[in-house]
Design a protein around this motif. Sequence first.
Motif, mmCIF file in Angstrom:
data_model
loop_
_atom_site.group_PDB
_atom_site.id
_atom_site.type_symbol
_atom_site.label_atom_id
_atom_site.label_comp_id
_atom_site.label_asym_id
_atom_site.label_seq_id
_atom_site.Cartn_x
_atom_site.Cartn_y
_atom_site.Cartn_z
ATOM 1 N N GLN A 95 -4.922 -2.098 -0.843
ATOM 2 C CA GLN A 95 -5.386 -2.102 0.457
ATOM 3 C C GLN A 95 -6.213 -3.413 0.539
ATOM 4 N N ALA A 96 -7.136 -3.566 -0.448
ATOM 5 C CA ALA A 96 -7.947 -4.837 -0.468
ATOM 6 C C ALA A 96 -7.117 -6.107 -0.299
ATOM 7 N N TRP A 97 -5.840 -6.109 -0.949
ATOM 8 C CA TRP A 97 -4.798 -7.438 -1.118
ATOM 9 C C TRP A 97 -4.312 -7.458 0.471
ATOM 10 N N ASN A 98 -3.986 -6.534 1.114
ATOM 11 C CA ASN A 98 -3.340 -6.797 2.546
ATOM 12 C C ASN A 98 -4.238 -6.902 3.674
ATOM 13 N N SER A 99 -5.463 -6.493 3.306
ATOM 14 C CA SER A 99 -6.509 -6.425 4.465
ATOM 15 C C SER A 99 -7.779 -8.035 4.306
ATOM 16 N N PHE A 100 -7.791 -8.554 3.238
ATOM 17 C CA PHE A 100 -8.327 -9.645 3.307
ATOM 18 C C PHE A 100 -8.076 -11.004 4.136
ATOM 19 N N THR A 101 -8.974 -11.587 4.757
ATOM 20 C CA THR A 101 -8.484 -12.656 5.933
ATOM 21 C C THR A 101 -8.528 -14.197 5.295
ATOM 22 N N GLU A 107 -12.847 -1.110 10.087
ATOM 23 C CA GLU A 107 -12.827 -2.519 9.486
ATOM 24 C C GLU A 107 -13.785 -3.076 10.320
ATOM 25 N N GLY A 132 -7.051 4.509 3.573
ATOM 26 C CA GLY A 132 -6.800 3.371 4.818
ATOM 27 C C GLY A 132 -7.392 3.772 6.008
ATOM 28 N N TYR A 173 -13.201 -6.533 2.909
ATOM 29 C CA TYR A 173 -12.283 -6.813 1.954
ATOM 30 C C TYR A 173 -12.400 -8.186 1.540
ATOM 31 N N VAL A 178 0.827 -1.362 -0.209
ATOM 32 C CA VAL A 178 -0.135 -0.129 0.059
ATOM 33 C C VAL A 178 0.714 1.177 -0.111
ATOM 34 N N ARG A 181 -4.714 -16.576 3.384
ATOM 35 C CA ARG A 181 -3.677 -15.707 2.604
ATOM 36 C C ARG A 181 -2.562 -16.518 2.201
#
Length: 378
Positions: free
Chosen positions: A89-95, A50, A46, A126, A19, A71
């Motif tokens: 941001q979506a790439w780093n935030s999905f679980t 959440e 950002g 996300y 990000v 992930r």
Amino acid sequence: MGLDTKPLSTLHEKASYDVADFEVPTGREEEWRFTPLRRLRGLHKGTAQEGGKVLLEVEAAPEVTVETVGRDDPRLGKAYVPVERVSAQAWNSFTDATVVTVPKEAVASSPTVLRRRGEDASAAAYGHTTVVVEPFAEATVVLTHRGSATYAENIEFVVGDGARLSVISLQDWADDAVHVAHQHARLGRDARFVSHNISLGGDVVRISPSIAYAAPGGDAELYGVYFVDGGQHLEHRLLVDHTVPHCRSRVDYRGALQDRDAHAVWIGDVIIRAEAEGTDTYELNRNLVLTDGTRVDSVPNLEILTGEVAGAGHASASGRLDDEHLFYLQARGITFDEARRMVVRGFLGQLVERIEVAEVRDKVREAIEEELDLGAAR
């Protein structure tokens, strides 16, 4: 996984999973100047709260496998690297992520449907989806989005050599939803990819489909239908990157707008690189303005770096209902309202008819009729 810069004057100059490699957009950047950043609820900065919930319901074809993975699954992120801040941001935030696999040489007997439903728009959620169609397989995947949400996602389609994939993505959110998504397809040798994006609901919806070719013979067709009401912002930003010889692409997006502050944005970027000889490409966007107070931004961009192309072109047109068409119909006893409906049906119907899943096709027809009812009532 560092920053990847591209030596071309395109709107997609860099790509990164980090990000921090993307500055917070201000709205003055070319790739963000049409998007109402203040309405993204912090997704671009950002700062979005959440904890939002977007539930997934799956209806898979018997030949297709659908998995929920963590992930660390090695299949994630192989076909696509984020090219803007919300995507990163979506790439780093999905679980967890959804992986759809169509085995080699399998032909799916029915569509595989992924239904996402938002539960609450006050907090962000996300997502990440990877669809892998192995060589010489064929499948149809339907993605539906409904409910209330603040949602950012990445979807990657990996279409193997000689494979066929048809994707239908329906954005039918509630009025308070914000949805920012990147849909990326990587095509193998002689692969065929057909995409339909139908955007109807939501407060702000920004969909970015992109195509990359891994070998010669790839064929991509991207279609889109949208109907924008007062206060809505529906944005579609496309990139077709021809990097190998003898590939084909067609783009046709059409929209209708009604009521004050309805805003449609369509950006179509096509790049034909020096090594992509024999490329055949054409992109088209048309918009039908039904009332005063709407706004359309339509920008086709074609960047050609070789003189050896089979065909390349683009077109964009936005305008009102044709008075002569309406007069012709009214002169034959058809009311103004019904004449208006007939013109809109014909304008959008050419693309609606291409949707191969009858259930979705009927839903889109019904939604267009509902929109026309709303316009007639005002």
